[in-house]
Every structure is written in C-alpha cells, then in structure tokens.
Write a protein that holds these residues in place. Structure first.
Motif, PDB file in Angstrom:
ATOM      1  N   LYS A 195     140.146  55.365 -50.332  1.00  0.00           N
ATOM      2  CA  LYS A 195     138.527  55.459 -49.987  1.00  0.00           C
ATOM      3  C   LYS A 195     137.852  56.300 -50.515  1.00  0.00           C
ATOM      4  CE  LYS A 195     139.092  52.639 -45.921  1.00  0.00           C
ATOM      5  NZ  LYS A 195     138.869  52.218 -44.714  1.00  0.00           N
ATOM      6  N   LYS A 196     138.242  57.556 -50.398  1.00  0.00           N
ATOM      7  CA  LYS A 196     137.525  58.805 -50.720  1.00  0.00           C
ATOM      8  C   LYS A 196     138.330  60.031 -51.119  1.00  0.00           C
ATOM      9  CE  LYS A 196     133.230  61.509 -49.936  1.00  0.00           C
ATOM     10  NZ  LYS A 196     132.231  61.718 -48.967  1.00  0.00           N
ATOM     11  N   TRP A 214     134.676  61.241 -55.090  1.00  0.00           N
ATOM     12  CA  TRP A 214     134.751  60.085 -55.547  1.00  0.00           C
ATOM     13  C   TRP A 214     134.751  58.967 -54.194  1.00  0.00           C
ATOM     14  CZ3 TRP A 214     134.827  59.144 -60.770  1.00  0.00           C
ATOM     15  CH2 TRP A 214     135.203  59.984 -61.493  1.00  0.00           C
ATOM     16  N   THR A 215     134.036  57.728 -54.056  1.00  0.00           N
ATOM     17  CA  THR A 215     134.229  56.734 -53.170  1.00  0.00           C
ATOM     18  C   THR A 215     134.445  55.602 -53.846  1.00  0.00           C
ATOM     19  OG1 THR A 215     132.311  57.977 -51.995  1.00  0.00           O
ATOM     20  CG2 THR A 215     132.991  55.784 -51.195  1.00  0.00           C
ATOM     21  N   LEU A 216     135.573  54.984 -53.340  1.00  0.00           N
ATOM     22  CA  LEU A 216     135.977  53.599 -53.586  1.00  0.00           C
ATOM     23  C   LEU A 216     135.374  52.293 -52.646  1.00  0.00           C
ATOM     24  CD1 LEU A 216     138.200  55.915 -54.432  1.00  0.00           C
ATOM     25  CD2 LEU A 216     139.269  53.873 -55.343  1.00  0.00           C
ATOM     26  N   PRO A 237     136.119  48.758 -51.931  1.00  0.00           N
ATOM     27  CA  PRO A 237     136.601  47.255 -52.165  1.00  0.00           C
ATOM     28  C   PRO A 237     135.549  46.274 -52.260  1.00  0.00           C
ATOM     29  CG  PRO A 237     137.741  48.199 -50.373  1.00  0.00           C
ATOM     30  CD  PRO A 237     136.541  49.106 -50.568  1.00  0.00           C
ATOM     31  N   LYS A 238     135.696  45.493 -53.269  1.00  0.00           N
ATOM     32  CA  LYS A 238     134.763  44.035 -53.280  1.00  0.00           C
ATOM     33  C   LYS A 238     135.752  42.927 -53.624  1.00  0.00           C
ATOM     34  CE  LYS A 238     130.769  46.158 -53.688  1.00  0.00           C
ATOM     35  NZ  LYS A 238     129.787  46.234 -52.504  1.00  0.00           N
ATOM     36  N   ASP A 239     135.038  41.772 -53.030  1.00  0.00           N
ATOM     37  CA  ASP A 239     135.935  40.330 -53.301  1.00  0.00           C
ATOM     38  C   ASP A 239     136.501  40.368 -54.552  1.00  0.00           C
ATOM     39  OD1 ASP A 239     135.196  39.432 -50.875  1.00  0.00           O
ATOM     40  OD2 ASP A 239     133.511  38.354 -51.501  1.00  0.00           O
ATOM     41  N   ASN A 240     135.995  40.824 -55.789  1.00  0.00           N
ATOM     42  CA  ASN A 240     136.584  40.509 -56.964  1.00  0.00           C
ATOM     43  C   ASN A 240     137.110  42.048 -57.761  1.00  0.00           C
ATOM     44  OD1 ASN A 240     134.061  41.657 -57.286  1.00  0.00           O
ATOM     45  ND2 ASN A 240     133.503  40.143 -58.881  1.00  0.00           N
ATOM     46  N   GLY A 241     137.186  42.969 -56.765  1.00  0.00           N
ATOM     47  CA  GLY A 241     137.776  44.581 -57.531  1.00  0.00           C
ATOM     48  C   GLY A 241     137.180  45.548 -56.647  1.00  0.00           C
ATOM     49  N   THR A 242     136.908  46.648 -57.300  1.00  0.00           N
ATOM     50  CA  THR A 242     136.458  47.982 -56.528  1.00  0.00           C
ATOM     51  C   THR A 242     135.263  48.499 -57.454  1.00  0.00           C
ATOM     52  OG1 THR A 242     139.108  48.217 -56.011  1.00  0.00           O
ATOM     53  CG2 THR A 242     137.369  50.035 -56.069  1.00  0.00           C
ATOM     54  N   GLU A 243     134.372  49.017 -56.625  1.00  0.00           N
ATOM     55  CA  GLU A 243     133.515  49.639 -56.960  1.00  0.00           C
ATOM     56  C   GLU A 243     133.644  51.226 -56.592  1.00  0.00           C
ATOM     57  OE1 GLU A 243     129.110  47.949 -56.479  1.00  0.00           O
ATOM     58  OE2 GLU A 243     129.279  49.427 -55.097  1.00  0.00           O
ATOM     59  N   LEU A 244     133.360  52.074 -58.037  1.00  0.00           N
ATOM     60  CA  LEU A 244     133.792  53.447 -57.821  1.00  0.00           C
ATOM     61  C   LEU A 244     132.558  54.062 -58.124  1.00  0.00           C
ATOM     62  CD1 LEU A 244     135.996  55.788 -57.902  1.00  0.00           C
ATOM     63  CD2 LEU A 244     135.957  55.533 -60.147  1.00  0.00           C
ATOM     64  N   HIS A 245     132.129  54.934 -56.960  1.00  0.00           N
ATOM     65  CA  HIS A 245     131.233  55.789 -56.799  1.00  0.00           C
ATOM     66  C   HIS A 245     131.363  57.274 -57.544  1.00  0.00           C
ATOM     67  CE1 HIS A 245     128.426  52.608 -55.263  1.00  0.00           C
ATOM     68  NE2 HIS A 245     129.549  52.426 -54.595  1.00  0.00           N
ATOM     69  N   LEU A 246     130.659  57.790 -58.038  1.00  0.00           N
ATOM     70  CA  LEU A 246     130.935  59.334 -58.682  1.00  0.00           C
ATOM     71  C   LEU A 246     129.658  60.069 -58.124  1.00  0.00           C
ATOM     72  CD1 LEU A 246     132.211  61.926 -59.790  1.00  0.00           C
ATOM     73  CD2 LEU A 246     131.261  60.786 -62.187  1.00  0.00           C
ATOM     74  N   GLU A 247     129.540  60.898 -57.567  1.00  0.00           N
ATOM     75  CA  GLU A 247     128.814  62.036 -57.202  1.00  0.00           C
ATOM     76  C   GLU A 247     129.111  63.464 -57.585  1.00  0.00           C
ATOM     77  OE1 GLU A 247     125.764  63.409 -53.625  1.00  0.00           O
ATOM     78  OE2 GLU A 247     126.382  61.138 -53.900  1.00  0.00           O
ATOM     79  N   HIS A 248     128.747  64.152 -58.648  1.00  0.00           N
ATOM     80  CA  HIS A 248     129.207  65.462 -58.751  1.00  0.00           C
ATOM     81  C   HIS A 248     127.818  66.390 -58.686  1.00  0.00           C
ATOM     82  CE1 HIS A 248     131.556  67.905 -62.294  1.00  0.00           C
ATOM     83  NE2 HIS A 248     130.960  68.800 -61.128  1.00  0.00           N
TER      84      HIS A 248
END
Length: 141
Positions: free
Chosen positions: A71-72, A94-96, A98-109
């Motif tokens: 998840k993070k 990094w934050t992951l 889960p979505k129905d059809n995959g994974t959304e990956l959020h990056l914050e630097h």
C-alpha cells in the motif's frame, strides 16, 4: 518548496507492482543499482553516473521511513556534489491503490528547494515518468 506528483496505472495486482518498488534486483531494472529493503530504518543507496552540472556525485542516500506492505512506501532521498555534502534533502512517497482492473501508483517526491534544486527537480520530474514507465514494459515481458 516544490513537489513532484505523478500517477501511473498498471493492469496488474498491487503485490506485483510492490515488488518493483521493493526488490533491489527489480528496482535496478527500471531505476538504478540499489540495496533497498522495505523495513523502517533501513538505510540504502541508489547509485548512478555523476552529474556535475547538477551538483550530483551519483550517490543517493536513502532511509525507509514508512512501510505498509502493498500500500505505501516512503523514504528519504539525499544527495550532493561529493561525499559528506548534502544539497538535496527530499522525501519519496509511493502509494498503491488497488483498482478493479489493476493498480494505481501515486508518486509524491517532496522537499525540493526552489532556488538550489531547480535543475535536479526538472531532471527528476521528467526522469520519474520515464523510469516508472519502464515497469510496465518489464511487467509485459
């Protein structure tokens, strides 16, 4: 202070994307050599070719500060023009999701000094997009 923010989508499970953020041999394939371990307090290093024009000697000193498996993942990211001199002191989150059809990956630097870090901010902003995009190619192979 400036912040880099990007969102990526992978048609894969969060556990598989997580591996590409936390296993040194997989991170090396899309980013750079490293010795990351997803354990809070673990100090590790990313290494690359020196970039004197950016006051960067090729060593990126990191420490894991948060881990929520699948998840993070958060770590510090420090660098400078020579050993013992740090002029870049930032955080990568990094934050992951889960979505129905995959994974959304959020990056914050976060933590880029607008005056002293503008060249490296611009390079890393573009670089993150390019490098993270390689994960999708690797997952397809």
């Amino acid at each position: 202070m400036k912040t880099i923010k990007h969102t990526f989508f992978f048609p894969h499970a969060a556990e598989l994307v997580w591996d590409y953020l936390t296993k040194p041999e997989l991170v090396k394939e899309w980013l750079m050599p490293n010795d990351i371990t997803p354990v809070v307090g673990h100090k590790f290093e990313f290494t690359s070719a020196p970039k004197p024009e950016m006051n960067h000697d090729g060593h990126n000193y990191c420490e894991v500060v948060e881990v929520v498996p699948f998840k993070k993942l958060s770590y510090t990211w420090k660098a400078g023009p020579e050993p013992g001199v740090i002029n870049l002191d930032t955080m990568v989150h990094w934050t992951l999701v889960p979505k129905d059809n995959g994974t959304e990956l959020h990056l914050e630097h976060t933590g880029f000094n607008e005056i002293g870090n503008s060249l490296i901010y611009n390079g890393m902003n573009e670089g993150w997009t390019k490098h993270v995009g390689k994960i999708l190619t690797l997952l397809k192979s």
